[in-house]
Design a protein around this motif. Sequence first.
Motif: not given
Length: 263
Positions: A22-25, A151-159, A196-197, A232-239
């Motif tokens: 999604a980020i690449a697109h 950017y590294a993709m993380t999640s709530a699983g980090g905590t 990015l979580r 796509e939400d994450v992709a927009e954040a990267v942009s």
Amino acid sequence: MITRLEGSWCLVLGASSGMGLAIAHELAREGVHILGVHFDTTDGQEKAAVAREEMRGHGVEAHFFNANAASARTREELLPRFEELTGGTGIRIVVHSLAFGTLLPYVGAEGEDSLTSRQMNMTLDVMAHSLVYWTQDLFTAGLLREGAKVYAMTSAGGTRVMPHYGAVSAAKAALESHVRQLALELAPSGIAVNALRAGVTPTPSMERIPGSDRLAVHARDLNPHRRLTRPEDVAEAVSLLSRTDSSWITGNVIGVDGGELLT
């Protein structure tokens, strides 16, 4: 200063599915040239080829490489190729979106397998430590310069914890620690590093988690937006975050979850 992304280069590790795709697109639509690394079987390679051609349809260059992104040999082979393709302009955006790890419990029930040392090490190496090695080699090769974003993709699983997620949770915690350390060390060079979580997001990697259907329903009901996070939400954040030369936003875990953790 806010700048245009058009004509810059992005490297996506894990480019053939989920958030990486999604980020690449999204960035290709913004005029960013794409370097994608993915590790797929024949079916996955065919889908990646289709995605590559779709990106090229936006008038950008797009080059995909089917290789193990966690392998030192892959970095050794691809970095000279990246230098050649980017023509000395460097890589503006690096996205680490590798989701390959074990989902075995630490202590299995009777008749159930338990996590092994090899599986733990593999999960952390792919999903966490490889961020450090790629960043090291890209920086040493002169491909990361002032204004670059990692950017590294993380999640709530980090905590937080959940069944079968122990090794991945450990990898996410390590990944966030690596982000902070890289941010510290690369700040003098004007390079920003953030995690990015995302909220619970329907991706192929999520579907492999036992009980993911129940997790999705629970997350949707809790989210103030009453829906799950989309790639796509994450992709927009990267942009959005990449449109500045400033490295002042760095070393953070940035929530892209629609307020999921608020509730």
